[in-house]
Scaffold this motif. Structure first.
Motif, PDB file in Angstrom:
ATOM      1  N   ASP A 292       0.818  -1.050  -0.041  1.00 14.81           N
ATOM      2  CA  ASP A 292      -0.087   0.021  -0.002  1.00 14.81           C
ATOM      3  C   ASP A 292       0.670   1.360  -0.006  1.00 14.81           C
ATOM      4  O   ASP A 292       0.338   2.389   0.355  1.00 14.81           O
ATOM      5  N   ARG A 293       2.050   1.068  -0.416  1.00 14.81           N
ATOM      6  CA  ARG A 293       3.086   2.305  -0.287  1.00 14.81           C
ATOM      7  C   ARG A 293       3.657   2.548  -1.878  1.00 14.81           C
ATOM      8  O   ARG A 293       3.996   1.499  -2.353  1.00 14.81           O
ATOM      9  N   MET A 294       3.989   3.799  -2.075  1.00 14.27           N
ATOM     10  CA  MET A 294       4.614   3.892  -3.315  1.00 14.27           C
ATOM     11  C   MET A 294       6.094   3.527  -3.205  1.00 14.27           C
ATOM     12  O   MET A 294       6.584   3.479  -2.045  1.00 14.27           O
ATOM     13  N   VAL A 295       6.876   3.333  -4.301  1.00 13.42           N
ATOM     14  CA  VAL A 295       7.840   2.886  -4.239  1.00 13.42           C
ATOM     15  C   VAL A 295       8.919   3.918  -3.634  1.00 13.42           C
ATOM     16  O   VAL A 295       9.775   3.551  -2.842  1.00 13.42           O
ATOM     17  N   ILE A 296       8.821   5.186  -3.874  1.00 12.28           N
ATOM     18  CA  ILE A 296       9.633   6.080  -3.258  1.00 12.28           C
ATOM     19  C   ILE A 296       9.289   6.138  -1.566  1.00 12.28           C
ATOM     20  O   ILE A 296      10.420   6.410  -1.053  1.00 12.28           O
ATOM     21  N   GLU A 297       8.342   5.902  -1.138  1.00  7.75           N
ATOM     22  CA  GLU A 297       8.312   5.651   0.113  1.00  7.75           C
ATOM     23  C   GLU A 297       8.835   4.446   0.900  1.00  7.75           C
ATOM     24  O   GLU A 297       9.650   4.472   1.778  1.00  7.75           O
ATOM     25  N   GLN A 298       8.822   3.413   0.212  1.00  5.41           N
ATOM     26  CA  GLN A 298       9.350   2.298   0.433  1.00  5.41           C
ATOM     27  C   GLN A 298      10.707   2.565   0.711  1.00  5.41           C
ATOM     28  O   GLN A 298      11.467   1.796   1.639  1.00  5.41           O
ATOM     29  N   ILE A 299      11.507   3.135   0.048  1.00  2.55           N
ATOM     30  CA  ILE A 299      13.043   3.289  -0.019  1.00  2.55           C
ATOM     31  C   ILE A 299      13.268   4.627   0.788  1.00  2.55           C
ATOM     32  O   ILE A 299      14.513   4.708   1.367  1.00  2.55           O
ATOM     33  N   GLN A 300      12.418   5.472   1.195  1.00  2.00           N
ATOM     34  CA  GLN A 300      12.785   6.631   1.856  1.00  2.00           C
ATOM     35  C   GLN A 300      12.275   6.706   3.189  1.00  2.00           C
ATOM     36  O   GLN A 300      12.742   7.450   4.149  1.00  2.00           O
ATOM     37  N   SER A 301      10.940   6.514   3.333  1.00  5.25           N
ATOM     38  CA  SER A 301      10.186   6.885   4.552  1.00  5.25           C
ATOM     39  C   SER A 301       9.691   5.712   5.371  1.00  5.25           C
ATOM     40  O   SER A 301       8.971   5.856   6.283  1.00  5.25           O
ATOM     41  N   ARG A 302       9.948   4.450   4.804  1.00  8.26           N
ATOM     42  CA  ARG A 302       9.320   2.991   5.635  1.00  8.26           C
ATOM     43  C   ARG A 302      10.419   2.352   6.221  1.00  8.26           C
ATOM     44  O   ARG A 302      11.534   2.065   5.521  1.00  8.26           O
ATOM     45  N   PRO A 303       9.967   1.571   7.497  1.00  6.11           N
ATOM     46  CA  PRO A 303      11.066   0.501   7.710  1.00  6.11           C
ATOM     47  C   PRO A 303      11.130  -0.572   7.197  1.00  6.11           C
ATOM     48  O   PRO A 303      10.290  -0.982   6.308  1.00  6.11           O
ATOM     49  N   THR A 304      12.458  -1.284   7.175  1.00  6.86           N
ATOM     50  CA  THR A 304      12.561  -2.400   6.295  1.00  6.86           C
ATOM     51  C   THR A 304      13.283  -3.566   7.243  1.00  6.86           C
ATOM     52  O   THR A 304      13.762  -3.401   8.471  1.00  6.86           O
ATOM     53  N   CYS A 305      13.227  -4.826   6.849  1.00  6.32           N
ATOM     54  CA  CYS A 305      13.822  -5.759   7.385  1.00  6.32           C
ATOM     55  C   CYS A 305      14.496  -6.627   6.095  1.00  6.32           C
ATOM     56  O   CYS A 305      13.769  -7.058   5.365  1.00  6.32           O
ATOM     57  N   ASP A 306      15.870  -6.736   6.118  1.00  5.82           N
ATOM     58  CA  ASP A 306      16.526  -7.767   5.134  1.00  5.82           C
ATOM     59  C   ASP A 306      17.254  -8.642   5.394  1.00  5.82           C
ATOM     60  O   ASP A 306      18.005  -8.475   6.388  1.00  5.82           O
ATOM     61  N   VAL A 307      17.507  -9.827   4.684  1.00  5.48           N
ATOM     62  CA  VAL A 307      18.344 -10.757   5.090  1.00  5.48           C
ATOM     63  C   VAL A 307      19.527 -10.480   4.209  1.00  5.48           C
ATOM     64  O   VAL A 307      19.568 -10.529   2.845  1.00  5.48           O
ATOM     65  N   ASN A 308      20.703 -10.327   4.764  1.00  5.78           N
ATOM     66  CA  ASN A 308      21.820  -9.989   4.191  1.00  5.78           C
ATOM     67  C   ASN A 308      22.656 -11.098   3.872  1.00  5.78           C
ATOM     68  O   ASN A 308      23.618 -11.198   2.952  1.00  5.78           O
ATOM     69  N   GLY A 309      22.198 -12.221   4.392  1.00  4.72           N
ATOM     70  CA  GLY A 309      23.382 -13.439   4.133  1.00  4.72           C
ATOM     71  C   GLY A 309      22.434 -14.659   4.664  1.00  4.72           C
ATOM     72  O   GLY A 309      22.154 -14.543   5.956  1.00  4.72           O
ATOM     73  N   LEU A 310      22.477 -15.759   4.270  1.00 10.57           N
ATOM     74  CA  LEU A 310      22.012 -17.052   4.841  1.00 10.57           C
ATOM     75  C   LEU A 310      22.662 -18.140   4.584  1.00 10.57           C
ATOM     76  O   LEU A 310      22.673 -18.475   3.097  1.00 10.57           O
ATOM     77  N   TRP A 311      23.219 -18.948   5.336  1.00  9.95           N
ATOM     78  CA  TRP A 311      24.074 -19.965   4.785  1.00  9.95           C
ATOM     79  C   TRP A 311      24.267 -21.350   5.986  1.00  9.95           C
ATOM     80  O   TRP A 311      24.032 -20.985   7.000  1.00  9.95           O
ATOM     81  N   GLY A 312      24.916 -22.319   5.445  1.00 13.54           N
ATOM     82  CA  GLY A 312      24.969 -23.518   6.340  1.00 13.54           C
ATOM     83  C   GLY A 312      25.160 -24.557   5.251  1.00 13.54           C
ATOM     84  O   GLY A 312      25.129 -24.776   4.143  1.00 13.54           O
TER      85      GLY A 312
END
Length: 460
Positions: A292-312
């Protein structure tokens, strides 16, 4: 003519001399990350100290365990005072063979589109930007004999190597750095001819997670189906971090997340930054954030959670049929508004523990978190800077947020209690940190004029 008009005319009349001074600074190889250039960093710092002293600043070098900090003061007891920040250190020049000319021999060139550019390491990041402000002060002094408001400058030499000694300096020099607002020049314009003010920076929280099960890697033919697989466990936890609408599912995650004013959303909507323009050039097409958010909101004004690495387990060539004894992940959170890094860390770890089976153990490694920075949308300083930039460029500046973090802005807020105006005149194609770094000549000229206007506006 008004004082402002005289200062603007003085800047235009001395453009050639201003470029000579910038070129002299650009010739100094001040690479902070390489010990071989330690003398170059000190030379650049001392060059700035001497130049600022000619403008009437009480300028000195403050020693640190690393490279010195240039501190220059010209306060004004009867008016507002600003604290300007920049850095004189630059990135390494590698790969050297990619440079069309030597990186510390600045030159004027032309782009294919005919724009005149300054080419050299540090031209855009950050010597050219710093000198726009210095030349603005010089123009005011030449035109009127004084600055319209008090100015303190902090120009450090370790920004490109982590600013490790800056927080300690700010703490020690807190009383000397008293001001009404901080000015930071190490940012970009929205586009060529379109100025921008960065009014917010996202904060950061970084966590590492290790899930352990058996006391060794297991043969999947012998133990598969019975023994717990840590990769399965961790993959399920990671998948649970987002719902189908792209929202982060940690309890309480969105506490403190503000909604931006509707007039700002309307401005952003008109910028044309959609999935096609933003994601298309990197081979993507469907936004992955909150639906429900514009792309520009997603990258500038909204919080995020990202997996930067996953291994084993086994990741080499060919096949090795094992059930790994442990799995690991690196996970980062970008924060906005009043989100509390400590509270989110606690919520994340509780989230993971709740989903860790009894036969597994989980360990966490936490890294320092930082809060987001938000200049109030109704800030008088923001309004004055917007008016000044529009007068210079002929278009209203874009008020934008940054998806990244600039630690010094947080240090100014935490240590000095100062909000910061982030106004820069670099362009996205300036090739900062890359060979053939450049700074548009028009960015230098109008950047200087913009700071002249901003100082006048802040002075009232």
């Amino acid at each position: 003519m008004s004082d402002l008009d005289r200062a603007l005319a003085a800047a235009d009349d001395s453009l050639d001399k201003s470029l000579e001074r910038l070129f002299a600074l650009l010739r100094i190889p001040s690479i902070s990350t390489d010990p071989a250039y330690r003398n170059g960093c000190r030379e650049a710092a001392d060059w700035l100290r001497r130049d600022l002293a000619t403008l009437g600043f009480a300028a000195e070098l403050r020693e640190t365990p690393g490279h010195p900090i240039v501190l220059a003061k010209q306060p004004r007891p009867d008016g507002p005072n600003v604290l300007f920040y920049g850095h004189y250190d630059v990135q390494p020049v590698d790969p050297l063979e990619k440079w069309e000319t030597p990186p510390f021999e600045p030159r004027i060139a032309a782009t294919k589109a005919g724009r005149q550019i300054i080419v050299a390491r540090g031209a855009s990041d950050d010597k050219g930007q710093v000198m726009t402000f210095v030349e603005a002060c010089r123009a005011w002094k030449a035109a009127t004999g004084s600055l319209p408001c008090g100015v303190t400058m902090v120009i450090e030499g370790e920004e490109e190597s982590g600013s490790v000694n800056l927080p300690g300096f700010l703490e020690e020099a807190r009383e000397e750095l008293s001001a009404d607002v901080a000015l930071v020049c190490d940012t970009t314009m929205w586009a060529e001819g379109a100025p921008a003010i960065t009014s917010s920076l996202r904060g950061l929280l970084y966590e590492e997670v290790t899930v352990r099960a058996a006391d060794r890697d297991l043969h999947s033919g012998m133990y598969g189906g019975a023994a717990r697989n840590p990769l399965h466990v961790l993959a399920r936890i990671v998948a649970d971090l987002h719902d189908e609408q792209g929202r982060v599912t940690l309890p309480g995650f969105y506490e403190g997340v503000p909604n931006i004013p509707e007039e700002v959303r309307e401005q952003w909507r008109g910028l044309g930054l959609d999935a096609e323009t933003f994601l298309g050039p990197i081979g993507l097409s469907v936004p992955a954030g909150e639906t429900d958010r514009m792309v520009i909101e997603q990258i500038q004004s909204r919080p995020t959670c990202d997996v930067n690495g996953l291994w084993g387990g086994y990741t080499g060539a060919g096949a090795k049929t094992v059930i790994p004894s442990e799995a690991q992940a690196k996970i980062s959170f970008r924060l906005v508004g009043d989100q509390d890094p400590a509270a989110i860390r606690q919520a994340f770890r509780a989230f993971v523990r709740e989903r860790t089976p009894a036969d597994c153990k989980v360990e966490f490694t936490g890294h320092k978190g930082s809060r987001a920075i938000q200049l109030p949308f109704d800030s008088p300083a923001l309004a004055k800077a917007r008016t000044a930039l529009e007068a210079e460029w002929g278009v209203a500046p874009v008020t934008i947020g940054s998806g990244g973090s600039i630690p010094v802005v947080g240090d100014f807020k935490r240590t000095l209690g100062l909000d910061a105006l982030l106004v820069g005149f670099a362009l996205d194609d300036d090739r900062i940190h890359s060979p053939n770094e450049k700074y548009d000549l028009e960015s230098f000229r109008k950047g200087t004029r913009s700071w002249i206007r901003i100082l006048a506006a802040l002075a009232g």
